[in-house]
Design an enzyme around this catalytic site. Structure first.
Site, PDB file in Angstrom:
ATOM      1  N   ASN A  16       7.166   7.799  10.045  1.00  0.00           N
ATOM      2  CA  ASN A  16       7.541   7.491   8.668  1.00  0.00           C
ATOM      3  C   ASN A  16       8.102   8.771   8.059  1.00  0.00           C
ATOM      4  O   ASN A  16       7.359   9.692   7.753  1.00  0.00           O
ATOM      5  CB  ASN A  16       6.298   7.007   7.895  1.00  0.00           C
ATOM      6  CG  ASN A  16       6.583   6.778   6.426  1.00  0.00           C
ATOM      7  OD1 ASN A  16       7.729   6.868   5.983  1.00  0.00           O
ATOM      8  ND2 ASN A  16       5.533   6.503   5.661  1.00  0.00           N
ATOM      9  N   HIS A 103       2.498   0.791   1.907  1.00  0.00           N
ATOM     10  CA  HIS A 103       2.082   2.180   2.138  1.00  0.00           C
ATOM     11  C   HIS A 103       1.361   2.673   0.885  1.00  0.00           C
ATOM     12  O   HIS A 103       1.756   2.338  -0.241  1.00  0.00           O
ATOM     13  CB  HIS A 103       3.296   3.059   2.441  1.00  0.00           C
ATOM     14  CG  HIS A 103       2.903   4.421   2.915  1.00  0.00           C
ATOM     15  ND1 HIS A 103       2.484   5.404   2.034  1.00  0.00           N
ATOM     16  CD2 HIS A 103       2.816   4.944   4.152  1.00  0.00           C
ATOM     17  CE1 HIS A 103       2.157   6.479   2.736  1.00  0.00           C
ATOM     18  NE2 HIS A 103       2.352   6.229   4.022  1.00  0.00           N
ATOM     19  N   GLU A 105       1.459   5.342  -0.708  1.00  0.00           N
ATOM     20  CA  GLU A 105       2.320   6.010  -1.700  1.00  0.00           C
ATOM     21  C   GLU A 105       3.081   4.978  -2.534  1.00  0.00           C
ATOM     22  O   GLU A 105       3.297   5.175  -3.727  1.00  0.00           O
ATOM     23  CB  GLU A 105       3.274   6.987  -0.991  1.00  0.00           C
ATOM     24  CG  GLU A 105       2.516   8.227  -0.514  1.00  0.00           C
ATOM     25  CD  GLU A 105       3.058   8.876   0.749  1.00  0.00           C
ATOM     26  OE1 GLU A 105       4.190   8.564   1.158  1.00  0.00           O
ATOM     27  OE2 GLU A 105       2.327   9.700   1.333  1.00  0.00           O
ATOM     28  N   GLU A 175      -4.516   3.689   7.147  1.00  0.00           N
ATOM     29  CA  GLU A 175      -4.210   5.045   6.694  1.00  0.00           C
ATOM     30  C   GLU A 175      -5.150   5.406   5.551  1.00  0.00           C
ATOM     31  O   GLU A 175      -4.893   5.050   4.394  1.00  0.00           O
ATOM     32  CB  GLU A 175      -2.762   5.122   6.193  1.00  0.00           C
ATOM     33  CG  GLU A 175      -1.724   4.823   7.251  1.00  0.00           C
ATOM     34  CD  GLU A 175      -0.389   5.497   6.954  1.00  0.00           C
ATOM     35  OE1 GLU A 175       0.146   6.114   7.871  1.00  0.00           O
ATOM     36  OE2 GLU A 175       0.087   5.430   5.806  1.00  0.00           O
ATOM     37  N   GLY A 181      -1.134  13.474   4.501  1.00  0.00           N
ATOM     38  CA  GLY A 181      -0.466  14.693   4.051  1.00  0.00           C
ATOM     39  C   GLY A 181      -1.428  15.788   3.633  1.00  0.00           C
ATOM     40  O   GLY A 181      -1.021  16.777   3.022  1.00  0.00           O
ATOM     41  N   SER A 220      -2.317  12.466   8.783  1.00  0.00           N
ATOM     42  CA  SER A 220      -2.387  13.777   9.418  1.00  0.00           C
ATOM     43  C   SER A 220      -2.503  13.721  10.940  1.00  0.00           C
ATOM     44  O   SER A 220      -3.207  14.538  11.541  1.00  0.00           O
ATOM     45  CB  SER A 220      -3.539  14.602   8.815  1.00  0.00           C
ATOM     46  OG  SER A 220      -3.297  14.830   7.431  1.00  0.00           O
TER      47      SER A 220
HETATM   48  P1  13P Z   1       1.036  12.422   7.351  1.00  0.00           P
HETATM   49  O1  13P Z   1       1.088  12.214   8.852  1.00  0.00           O
HETATM   50  O2  13P Z   1       2.066  13.370   6.854  1.00  0.00           O
HETATM   51  O3  13P Z   1      -0.339  12.679   6.867  1.00  0.00           O
HETATM   52  O4  13P Z   1       1.476  11.003   6.708  1.00  0.00           O
HETATM   53  C1  13P Z   1       0.847   9.850   7.144  1.00  0.00           C
HETATM   54  C2  13P Z   1       1.563   8.692   6.584  1.00  0.00           C
HETATM   55  O5  13P Z   1       1.510   8.441   5.392  1.00  0.00           O
HETATM   56  C3  13P Z   1       2.365   7.873   7.503  1.00  0.00           C
HETATM   57  O6  13P Z   1       2.783   6.690   6.893  1.00  0.00           O
END
Ligand code: 13P
Length: 266
Positions: A16, A103, A105, A175, A181, A220
């Site tokens: 992603n 997601h 976010e 997730e 992140g 992560s």
């Molecule tokens: P990171 O791997 O940067 O933590 O992000 C995970 C993510 O949100 C994948 O959709």
């Protein structure tokens, strides 16, 4: 009647890219990734660039089918007065086969609610796009021991209208929001426990075939932790953010799902 797929839980690793990489940067990253993954035969590989980079990615991939394109969200309607939105048929035009939905976010910043995710997931399969439906608890929810309840309600509501005869197309991603992140990764046991719970919920929702739905871990994932996570029995692959923007680390993560017996060098 649905056909039985030969290996319904074939590993899947998806990158992603979030809001990273212009169209011109996309060409070189796709080329770098393709060079490294050319001989990978043991997993499905997906990259999800931003919308504006999809045409460049599609063009660069050309006849290469080793990488499949995914989008990071979509609107449920086919077309209409929805300023700023992108529909399933628009994505299909650029070779997109997967779409990330819900997601965290998007849930947090763009009000992508369970109800919207449910509608989008139904629309996605109607346009022959495979939804990657994301669920996950926040740190506050985990600390309040609400993880199970949060996951159950997200799975229940996000898949409320999902057609049972399309579950071959469905992918779930767990997730944990606190691991995205942040560099904080769920332990393999923490992740597997939730994956196991999700698998039980999918069986409850769809019957025994629900056990074959692939469940990816995201949050992560890095080359250093991927092997331990991917060796867990209920983890079928990874949804990778930051580490998917580097061809080398994305490839190293992909290698972590290589089955011990299989060879990709024949
Ligand atoms: P990171 O791997 O940067 O933590 O992000 C995970 C993510 O949100 C994948 O959709």
């Amino acid at each position: 009647m649905k056909k039985d797929l030969p290996n319904p839980r074939r590993p899947l690793v998806a990158g992603n890219w979030k809001m990273h990489r212009t169209a011109s940067d996309t060409r070189s990253l796709i080329q770098d990734i393709v060079k490294r993954v050319e001989r990978v035969s043991y997993a499905d590989l997906v990259v999800c660039p931003p919308f504006t980079s999809l045409p460049a990615a599609h063009e660069t991939l050309g006849r290469h089918s080793i990488l499949t394109l995914g989008a990071q969200t979509m609107h449920q309607a086919k077309e209409g007065a929805f300023t700023g939105e992108i529909s399933g048929p628009m994505l299909r035009e650029f070779g997109v086969r997967y779409v990330i939905l819900g997601h965290s976010e998007r849930r947090q910043y763009d009000n992508e609610t369970n109800e919207k995710v449910a509608a989008k997931a139904v629309a996605a399969v109607s346009y022959h796009l495979r939804p990657i439906v994301c669920v996950g608890e926040t740190l506050t929810q985990r600390e309040a021991t609400e993880t199970e309840a949060v996951i159950e309600s997200q799975i229940h509501a996000s898949l409320a209208a999902f057609p049972p005869d399309q579950i071959d197309e469905l992918v779930i991603a767990y997730e944990p929001v606190w691991a995205i992140g942040t560099g904080k990764v769920a332990t393999p046991k923490q992740a597997n426990d939730v994956h196991h719970q999700i698998r039980k919920l999918l069986v409850k929702r769809f019957g025994p075939k629900g056990a074959d739905i692939r469940i990816l871990y995201g949050g992560s994932v890095k080359p250093e932790n991927a092997v331990d996570l991917m060796s867990q029995p209920d983890i079928d692959g990874a949804l990778v953010g930051g580490a998917s923007l580097d061809a080398r680390s994305f490839f190293d993560i992909i290698e972590s799902v290589r089955p011990p017996r299989a060879s990709d060098h024949d």
